[in-house]
Motif scaffolding. Structure first.
Motif, mmCIF file in Angstrom:
data_model
loop_
_atom_site.group_PDB
_atom_site.id
_atom_site.type_symbol
_atom_site.label_atom_id
_atom_site.label_comp_id
_atom_site.label_asym_id
_atom_site.label_seq_id
_atom_site.Cartn_x
_atom_site.Cartn_y
_atom_site.Cartn_z
ATOM 1 N N TYR A 31 46.598 32.422 36.454
ATOM 2 C CA TYR A 31 45.888 31.512 35.565
ATOM 3 C C TYR A 31 46.466 31.598 34.156
ATOM 4 O O TYR A 31 46.621 32.691 33.606
ATOM 5 C CB TYR A 31 44.400 31.855 35.514
ATOM 6 C CG TYR A 31 43.702 31.723 36.839
ATOM 7 C CD1 TYR A 31 43.663 32.773 37.744
ATOM 8 C CD2 TYR A 31 43.053 30.542 37.178
ATOM 9 C CE1 TYR A 31 43.028 32.651 38.960
ATOM 10 C CE2 TYR A 31 42.402 30.407 38.397
ATOM 11 C CZ TYR A 31 42.396 31.464 39.277
ATOM 12 O OH TYR A 31 41.750 31.338 40.483
ATOM 13 N N TYR A 33 46.328 29.449 30.131
ATOM 14 C CA TYR A 33 45.495 28.551 29.324
ATOM 15 C C TYR A 33 46.137 28.321 27.960
ATOM 16 O O TYR A 33 46.809 29.196 27.424
ATOM 17 C CB TYR A 33 44.107 29.181 29.088
ATOM 18 C CG TYR A 33 43.426 29.630 30.351
ATOM 19 C CD1 TYR A 33 43.702 30.875 30.908
ATOM 20 C CD2 TYR A 33 42.503 28.807 30.992
ATOM 21 C CE1 TYR A 33 43.090 31.286 32.070
ATOM 22 C CE2 TYR A 33 41.883 29.213 32.157
ATOM 23 C CZ TYR A 33 42.185 30.449 32.696
ATOM 24 O OH TYR A 33 41.570 30.853 33.856
ATOM 25 N N LYS A 94 45.215 35.050 32.866
ATOM 26 C CA LYS A 94 44.184 35.807 33.566
ATOM 27 C C LYS A 94 44.644 36.059 34.987
ATOM 28 O O LYS A 94 45.186 35.176 35.655
ATOM 29 C CB LYS A 94 42.883 35.005 33.586
ATOM 30 C CG LYS A 94 41.713 35.713 34.222
ATOM 31 C CD LYS A 94 40.455 34.857 34.159
ATOM 32 C CE LYS A 94 40.392 33.860 35.302
ATOM 33 N NZ LYS A 94 40.176 34.500 36.602
ATOM 34 N N ALA A 99 37.012 38.850 37.309
ATOM 35 C CA ALA A 99 36.781 38.950 35.871
ATOM 36 C C ALA A 99 37.218 37.686 35.158
ATOM 37 O O ALA A 99 38.151 37.018 35.554
ATOM 38 C CB ALA A 99 37.536 40.141 35.301
ATOM 39 N N ASN A 100 36.508 37.379 34.080
ATOM 40 C CA ASN A 100 36.881 36.247 33.235
ATOM 41 C C ASN A 100 37.689 36.685 32.033
ATOM 42 O O ASN A 100 37.789 35.957 31.074
ATOM 43 C CB ASN A 100 35.623 35.540 32.731
ATOM 44 C CG ASN A 100 35.035 34.652 33.780
ATOM 45 O OD1 ASN A 100 35.389 34.741 34.943
ATOM 46 N ND2 ASN A 100 34.115 33.808 33.391
ATOM 47 N N VAL A 101 38.247 37.882 32.064
ATOM 48 C CA VAL A 101 38.902 38.420 30.885
ATOM 49 C C VAL A 101 40.268 37.802 30.717
ATOM 50 O O VAL A 101 41.141 37.924 31.570
ATOM 51 C CB VAL A 101 39.029 39.948 30.987
ATOM 52 C CG1 VAL A 101 39.774 40.499 29.783
ATOM 53 C CG2 VAL A 101 37.649 40.582 31.093
ATOM 54 N N LEU A 102 40.459 37.116 29.603
ATOM 55 C CA LEU A 102 41.738 36.520 29.275
ATOM 56 C C LEU A 102 42.536 37.451 28.377
ATOM 57 O O LEU A 102 41.973 38.106 27.500
ATOM 58 C CB LEU A 102 41.540 35.191 28.542
ATOM 59 C CG LEU A 102 40.700 34.118 29.230
ATOM 60 C CD1 LEU A 102 40.727 32.838 28.415
ATOM 61 C CD2 LEU A 102 41.178 33.872 30.642
ATOM 62 N N PHE A 104 45.312 37.238 25.523
ATOM 63 C CA PHE A 104 45.833 36.218 24.617
ATOM 64 C C PHE A 104 47.163 36.644 24.008
ATOM 65 O O PHE A 104 47.424 37.832 23.792
ATOM 66 C CB PHE A 104 44.840 35.980 23.475
ATOM 67 C CG PHE A 104 43.668 35.141 23.866
ATOM 68 C CD1 PHE A 104 42.526 35.722 24.392
ATOM 69 C CD2 PHE A 104 43.684 33.768 23.695
ATOM 70 C CE1 PHE A 104 41.430 34.946 24.746
ATOM 71 C CE2 PHE A 104 42.590 32.980 24.042
ATOM 72 C CZ PHE A 104 41.468 33.578 24.577
#
Lengths: 113, 117
Positions: A31, A33, A94, A99-102, A104
């Motif tokens: 993933y 973004y 990700k 987990a939703n931890v991105l 950066f």
């Protein structure tokens, strides 16, 4: 272990010009973004990708394009730059799982004059 | 349409005291919440998270509290240290549904924390 790398860190564009912000990650994350942050505002999602060859629009996609030809790279293209695109751009990635931890990158500050 | 709101743009606290950062949200579909910390010229880094099945999550000096009925969460930092001076972002996402939606976070505008000696 570089994580998420963005280039350039700073850039000034003239109205109507085009450019590409580069983003690469070395964590084999599926993933990826692109977010933008305007002064006094939260980050807003521009585009995202769930894997190589698959991209989709986020909340503020107008004026931008993306591609994802490899797992590692997720470039963001600005076509016909406008002053409203002056912002700080953050790329994130990700891994899979729950987990939703991105993670950066350090950001790319773009000014359109 | 700001779905995640941090109404305090800044907070000043003395070293050793408690910092309390607040965050409100409007979308009842949000069920996973995160706090990110950001230093100047760096990207946000993950700090702590909480899912809607919990009302508290603790990690060292950092504790996040969630009040679902009030659609409110808070981050407590105890004790505050000078290195905690940064911008803190609250973020939310719908954890349910497809995994493709999990990284599409809604962010608040951030709270600048300054910890003074």
């Amino acid at each position: 272990n570089a994580g998420v790398t963005q280039t350039p860190k700073f850039h000034i564009l003239k109205i109507g010009q085009s450019m590409t912000l580069q983003c690469t990650q070395d964590m084999n994350h599926n993933y990826m973004y692109w977010y933008r942050q305007d002064p006094g505002m939260g980050l807003k999602l521009i585009y995202y990708s769930v894997g190589a060859g698959i991209t989709d629009k986020g909340e503020v996609p107008n004026g931008y394009n993306v591609s994802r030809s490899t797992t590692e790279d997720f470039p963001l293209r600005l076509e016909l730059a406008a002053p409203s695109q002056t912002s700080v751009y953050f790329c994130a990635s990700k891994g899979g799982g729950g987990a939703n931890v991105l993670t950066f990158g350090a950001g790319s500050r773009l000014t359109v004059l | 349409d700001q779905q995640v709101k941090q109404n305090s743009p800044s907070l000043s606290v003395q070293e050793g005291r408690i910092s309390i950062l607040n965050c409100d949200y409007t979308n009842s579909m949000f069920d996973y919440f995160l706090w990110y910390k950001k230093y100047p010229a760096e990207g946000p880094t993950f700090l702590i998270s909480i899912s809607s099945i919990k009302d508290k999550n603790e990690d060292g000096r950092f504790t996040v509290f969630l009040n679902k009925s009030a659609k409110h969460l808070s981050l407590h930092i105890v004790p505050s240290q000078p290195g905690d001076s940064a911008v803190y972002f609250c973020a939310a996402s719908p954890f349910g549904g497809t995994t493709d939606s999990w990284g599409k976070l809604q962010f608040g505008a951030g709270t600048q924390v300054v910890v003074t000696p």
